[in-house]
Design an enzyme around this catalytic site. Structure first.
Site, short mmCIF file in Angstrom:
data_model
loop_
_atom_site.label_atom_id
_atom_site.label_comp_id
_atom_site.label_asym_id
_atom_site.label_seq_id
_atom_site.Cartn_x
_atom_site.Cartn_y
_atom_site.Cartn_z
N LYS A 118 3.82 -7.38 74.15
CA LYS A 118 2.93 -6.22 73.97
C LYS A 118 1.89 -6.59 72.94
O LYS A 118 1.85 -7.21 71.96
CB LYS A 118 3.40 -5.10 73.16
N LYS A 148 7.17 -9.63 71.79
CA LYS A 148 7.47 -8.40 72.35
C LYS A 148 6.71 -8.37 73.62
O LYS A 148 6.89 -7.15 74.47
CB LYS A 148 6.75 -7.35 71.37
#
Length: 141
Positions: free
Chosen positions: A48, A46
């Site tokens: 992230k 992701k």
């Protein structure tokens, strides 16, 4: 015979939607195993980094009374997870239902008599929404 369930997630910024998924999953099985996504997998998939460190997210999920066992999720290989855990049901967000990837996973798991159960997400709360609010607060400082 005891039904074993399995679900996974990052479980970052734990909220009511996470709790509801775990509660609903536990209603569908006798023993619930939850895979918590590692920081590294979250970053690679992701891009992230979770706000809450992996070890703390593991502890949070372990403390939930609906959860019987917590394991690290180090990759997205569901068949490898099944080989290790031998679950009967896998719980997934309904945003994946009907996708080519999950049609294939359903067909692959039919061979093992594993049922794929799709759950709808809590639309009013998400870790992404919470992260956006935190980012706005940080920007105002």
């Amino acid at each position: 015979m005891k039904k074993i369930g399995y679900t996974t997630g990052v479980f970052d910024l734990f909220h009511i939607g996470h709790l509801n998924i775990l509660k609903r999953a536990k209603l569908e099985c006798d023993y619930l195993i939850v895979g918590v996504t590692t920081d590294e997998l979250s970053m690679s998939a992701k891009n992230k980094e979770p706000v809450i460190p992996f070890q703390e997210r593991m502890e949070i999920v372990e403390a939930i009374k609906f959860v019987d066992e917590v394991v690290p999720q180090v990759n997205y290989d569901k068949e490898e997870a099944w080989n290790n855990l031998k679950f009967d049901k896998m719980f997934v967000g309904d945003d994946w239902k009907g996708t080519e990837k999950w049609k294939k996973i359903e067909a692959d798991f039919a061979k093992f008599n594993v049922e794929i159960c799709y759950f709808s997400y809590t639309s009013h709360t998400s870790s992404t929404k919470l992260r956006n609010v935190l980012d706005k607060i940080e920007q105002k400082k």
